[in-house]
Design a protein around this motif. Structure first.
Motif, PDB file in Angstrom:
ATOM      1  N   ARG A 292     -19.541 -44.808 -55.808  1.00  0.00           N
ATOM      2  CA  ARG A 292     -19.821 -43.458 -56.296  1.00  0.00           C
ATOM      3  C   ARG A 292     -18.944 -42.396 -55.635  1.00  0.00           C
ATOM      4  N   ASP A 293     -18.491 -42.641 -54.404  1.00  0.00           N
ATOM      5  CA  ASP A 293     -17.633 -41.650 -53.748  1.00  0.00           C
ATOM      6  C   ASP A 293     -16.200 -41.702 -54.273  1.00  0.00           C
ATOM      7  N   HIS A 294     -15.949 -42.560 -55.247  1.00  0.00           N
ATOM      8  CA  HIS A 294     -14.643 -42.628 -55.913  1.00  0.00           C
ATOM      9  C   HIS A 294     -14.754 -42.210 -57.381  1.00  0.00           C
ATOM     10  N   LEU A 295     -15.852 -41.527 -57.730  1.00  0.00           N
ATOM     11  CA  LEU A 295     -16.076 -41.143 -59.125  1.00  0.00           C
ATOM     12  C   LEU A 295     -16.091 -39.634 -59.299  1.00  0.00           C
ATOM     13  N   MET A 296     -15.557 -39.199 -60.437  1.00  0.00           N
ATOM     14  CA  MET A 296     -15.612 -37.786 -60.852  1.00  0.00           C
ATOM     15  C   MET A 296     -16.038 -37.776 -62.323  1.00  0.00           C
ATOM     16  N   LEU A 297     -17.235 -37.244 -62.595  1.00  0.00           N
ATOM     17  CA  LEU A 297     -17.718 -37.132 -63.966  1.00  0.00           C
ATOM     18  C   LEU A 297     -17.513 -35.704 -64.463  1.00  0.00           C
ATOM     19  N   ILE A 298     -16.950 -35.563 -65.640  1.00  0.00           N
ATOM     20  CA  ILE A 298     -16.816 -34.252 -66.286  1.00  0.00           C
ATOM     21  C   ILE A 298     -17.701 -34.302 -67.527  1.00  0.00           C
ATOM     22  N   VAL A 299     -18.715 -33.434 -67.561  1.00  0.00           N
ATOM     23  CA  VAL A 299     -19.800 -33.622 -68.519  1.00  0.00           C
ATOM     24  C   VAL A 299     -20.059 -32.355 -69.337  1.00  0.00           C
ATOM     25  N   THR A 300     -20.666 -32.543 -70.489  1.00  0.00           N
ATOM     26  CA  THR A 300     -21.079 -31.426 -71.335  1.00  0.00           C
ATOM     27  C   THR A 300     -22.417 -30.859 -70.841  1.00  0.00           C
ATOM     28  N   GLY A 301     -22.781 -29.693 -71.363  1.00  0.00           N
ATOM     29  CA  GLY A 301     -24.102 -29.148 -71.075  1.00  0.00           C
ATOM     30  C   GLY A 301     -24.112 -28.028 -70.064  1.00  0.00           C
ATOM     31  N   SER A 302     -23.050 -27.235 -70.001  1.00  0.00           N
ATOM     32  CA  SER A 302     -22.979 -26.159 -69.008  1.00  0.00           C
ATOM     33  C   SER A 302     -23.982 -25.042 -69.271  1.00  0.00           C
ATOM     34  N   GLN A 303     -24.546 -25.005 -70.496  1.00  0.00           N
ATOM     35  CA  GLN A 303     -25.517 -23.959 -70.836  1.00  0.00           C
ATOM     36  C   GLN A 303     -26.957 -24.471 -70.864  1.00  0.00           C
ATOM     37  N   GLY A 304     -27.164 -25.660 -70.288  1.00  0.00           N
ATOM     38  CA  GLY A 304     -28.521 -26.182 -70.165  1.00  0.00           C
ATOM     39  C   GLY A 304     -29.039 -26.865 -71.410  1.00  0.00           C
ATOM     40  N   GLU A 305     -28.155 -27.211 -72.354  1.00  0.00           N
ATOM     41  CA  GLU A 305     -28.581 -27.864 -73.585  1.00  0.00           C
ATOM     42  C   GLU A 305     -29.335 -29.154 -73.277  1.00  0.00           C
ATOM     43  N   ARG A 306     -30.523 -29.292 -73.864  1.00  0.00           N
ATOM     44  CA  ARG A 306     -31.429 -30.378 -73.484  1.00  0.00           C
ATOM     45  C   ARG A 306     -30.871 -31.772 -73.760  1.00  0.00           C
ATOM     46  N   ARG A 307     -30.073 -31.906 -74.796  1.00  0.00           N
ATOM     47  CA  ARG A 307     -29.580 -33.235 -75.164  1.00  0.00           C
ATOM     48  C   ARG A 307     -28.208 -33.542 -74.595  1.00  0.00           C
ATOM     49  N   ALA A 308     -27.598 -32.579 -73.920  1.00  0.00           N
ATOM     50  CA  ALA A 308     -26.257 -32.780 -73.376  1.00  0.00           C
ATOM     51  C   ALA A 308     -26.308 -33.626 -72.103  1.00  0.00           C
ATOM     52  N   ALA A 309     -25.131 -34.077 -71.677  1.00  0.00           N
ATOM     53  CA  ALA A 309     -25.041 -35.004 -70.545  1.00  0.00           C
ATOM     54  C   ALA A 309     -25.613 -34.403 -69.263  1.00  0.00           C
ATOM     55  N   SER A 310     -25.372 -33.116 -68.999  1.00  0.00           N
ATOM     56  CA  SER A 310     -25.871 -32.499 -67.760  1.00  0.00           C
ATOM     57  C   SER A 310     -27.383 -32.603 -67.654  1.00  0.00           C
ATOM     58  N   ALA A 311     -28.080 -32.236 -68.727  1.00  0.00           N
ATOM     59  CA  ALA A 311     -29.541 -32.261 -68.709  1.00  0.00           C
ATOM     60  C   ALA A 311     -30.061 -33.682 -68.554  1.00  0.00           C
ATOM     61  N   GLN A 312     -29.412 -34.633 -69.200  1.00  0.00           N
ATOM     62  CA  GLN A 312     -29.886 -36.015 -69.116  1.00  0.00           C
ATOM     63  C   GLN A 312     -29.647 -36.601 -67.725  1.00  0.00           C
ATOM     64  N   LEU A 313     -28.544 -36.242 -67.117  1.00  0.00           N
ATOM     65  CA  LEU A 313     -28.310 -36.693 -65.741  1.00  0.00           C
ATOM     66  C   LEU A 313     -29.304 -36.051 -64.776  1.00  0.00           C
ATOM     67  N   ALA A 314     -29.671 -34.802 -65.044  1.00  0.00           N
ATOM     68  CA  ALA A 314     -30.642 -34.116 -64.177  1.00  0.00           C
ATOM     69  C   ALA A 314     -32.020 -34.750 -64.283  1.00  0.00           C
ATOM     70  N   ARG A 315     -32.348 -35.257 -65.487  1.00  0.00           N
ATOM     71  CA  ARG A 315     -33.666 -35.886 -65.693  1.00  0.00           C
ATOM     72  C   ARG A 315     -33.704 -37.322 -65.206  1.00  0.00           C
TER      73      ARG A 315
END
Length: 555
Positions: A292-315
């Protein structure tokens, strides 16, 4: 004196941020030939539009006058400018003009709905122009947070209009064209009747910063991280996505793009030549075998969209990947007003996991794509229009922008959605007011603001729902007792008895004492049952729910 007039009519985007749609017309009053600039969307929220997928301007007026519409012009590929072109195409059926990158995105939207991609026509940058009835339209390159953005130079028999689109004054935007003051100045030399201008950042007092200032700060942050790094930004901000990916690659990390919109924007950039190179990326499946310390994820969902990658990773997990204590999550974006609650929810969920969250409060990891107050004043001076018409902003933005124009010795006028301005004379004047509103995409169906669907859904969300069922025999006598089903309501009321039991008893008492006239009249019976159910709920739980009454008769 000619009887023709030049009109401007915003249908969306003036008095709000989002769902931009602007009409220009030239000709005799009521018979003007028309063009439409932009056809964008806004996004729903659970408070005001629960369950809605997308929102765009009500184009009823345009649909009623579609025989006068010549063409549609799209300034750039942000969703609030291009997002509804496919959803409204069947109602308009006119050619859509855009620069290559925006055209690529628009064609993808047309293809997704099974519509003809050839309706979208690619136009080169200024000085190339497109003839559309009495209008000659050219795409003037501007710097913004999405590639190949453009202002429109709209030449008409009554003079030149410059429609700014969204823009900033960036001499080094990383991806896309730099702001060219000489080019903009040359457009104004022949005289500009009106500048219709972006107002988003009119309250920001300092000149805007360049996209190139963000890269070094992001690189330092990523290089100093110990766990997995996740960053979110607008998928359309291709320059930022590349900056993030390069920061990850330079730190020796494998880069993963998560989210359909993110991948689509990079693909479109490569296909159209906006990007000639991009750091190598790996799939989410491959990422699961990398420390994991060799990974960089660039994800959608900068506005808190419930179905986007950011929200799903947070859940929890998303595509087999999961955040853990000590990881870093970067919001390389500004939160759009109205989205604060959703973004804060994600930040708190990440905090509960022990993830370190970095947002844009320091201003180090994001710069705006919109011109600030001094930048707007500079463009006013470069173009030197007779009048300035603010757009793309809430009412407070439009009003302040008009004041800025007047302070520079130019006419400024506020025209919100539905205000038709006559620009033919020496000063703009209101020619008419047009009914405007919203159209909602609810699942696969388009519904209007006045259809009641969203209003009823909000009422059910606020008050809960009761279904009352009654069966009457051939003699119009109750066959058994009525029964109730409740949704979204407490099961036990103030009497400490089940709410359903109390409600059914009150309804049954009413039926037992009702006369034949009431029992034979469905409308009267339905109204009475609804009233009693609501009264009982009010007494038991302090709420008056929405009530559906089902009356079945044995015939």
């Amino acid at each position: 004196m000619s009887r023709e007039r030049l009109i401007y009519l915003p249908l969306g985007g003036a008095g709000e941020i989002g769902m931009n749609a602007y009409v220009y017309g030239y000709g005799k009053p009521g018979k003007e030939r028309l063009i439409l600039v932009d056809m964008g969307v806004a996004f729903s929220d659970m408070d005001t539009t629960p369950g809605v997928d997308l929102i765009w301007a009500d184009i009823s007026w345009l649909r009623e006058n579609v025989d006068r519409l010549e063409a549609v012009f799209i300034t750039h590929a942000h969703e609030d400018h291009v997002g509804a072109v496919a959803h409204t195409y069947d109602q308009l059926r006119k050619p859509i003009h855009a620069r290559a990158f925006t055209a690529n995105i628009a064609r993808r939207k047309m293809s997704e709905l099974g519509l003809p991609e050839q309706a979208v026509q690619t136009v080169s940058a200024w000085p190339e122009q497109v003839q559309a009835g009495p209008f000659t339209v050219g795409f003037l390159p501007v710097s913004h947070s999405v590639p190949e953005s453009a202002a429109l130079v709209i030449d008409t028999p009554a003079g030149r209009i410059v429609h700014s689109g969204d823009f900033k004054l960036d001499p080094s935007p990383v991806v896309g064209e730099a702001f060219d003051p000489e080019l903009w100045g040359s457009v104004g030399k022949s005289g500009v009747r009106a500048l219709v201008c972006d107002s988003t950042n009119v309250f920001s007092p300092n000149p805007g910063r360049s996209e190139s200032e963000v890269g070094p700060e992001i690189e330092k942050l990523v290089a100093g991280a110990s766990g997995m790094v996740v960053a979110t930004t607008f998928a359309s901000n291709v320059a930022r996505v590349r900056t993030l990916a390069e920061a990850g690659a330079r730190a020796g990390r494998s880069v993963v793009l998560l989210g359909r919109a993110m991948r689509r924007m990079i693909e479109a950039s490569m296909e159209t030549g906006v990007l000639t190179e991009f750091p190598p990326v790996i799939s989410p499946e491959e990422a699961q075998d990398i420390p994991r310390d060799h990974l960089m994820l660039i994800v959608t969902g900068s506005q808190g969209e419930r179905r986007a990658a950011s929200a799903q990773l947070a859940r929890g997990k998303y595509r087999g990947l999961e955040l853990a204590e000590g990881d870093l999550f970067l919001f390389s974006s500004k939160t759009i007003p109205g989205n604060e609650k959703e973004v804060i929810r994600i930040i708190n969920q990440l905090s509960e996991k022990g993830v370190d969250v970095v947002d844009d409060s320091s201003g180090r990891y994001h710069v705006s794509g919109h011109a600030n107050r001094p930048d707007l004043a500079r463009v006013h001076a470069l173009i030197d229009p007779q009048m300035v018409i603010p757009m793309h902003g809430e009412h407070r933005h439009l009003r302040e922008h008009a004041r800025l124009a007047e302070a520079g010795g130019r006419q400024g006028v506020v025209a919100v959605n539905g205000t038709m301005l006559d620009l033919s004379g020496n000063a703009p004047k209101v020619a008419a007011h047009v009914e405007t509103g919203r159209t909602y995409l609810d699942g696969t169906v388009q519904v209007g603001a006045l259809d009641g669907v969203i209003r009823n859904r909000i009422r059910m969300a606020l008050n809960g729902h009761v279904t009352v069922t009654v069966i009457l025999d051939e003699e119009d006598e109750p066959l058994g007792e009525p029964w109730c089903d409740i949704m979204g309501l407490p099961e036990i009321g103030s009497s400490k008895a089940p709410l359903v039991d109390v409600m059914e008893e009150d309804l049954n008492q009413f039926l037992m004492r009702s006369n034949q006239k009431t029992l034979r009249d469905d409308d009267r019976l339905e109204e009475a049952l609804r009233r009693i159910a609501r009264q009982t709920a009010q007494a038991e739980i302090g709420k008056k729910p929405e009530v559906t009454v089902v009356i079945s008769r044995m015939r």
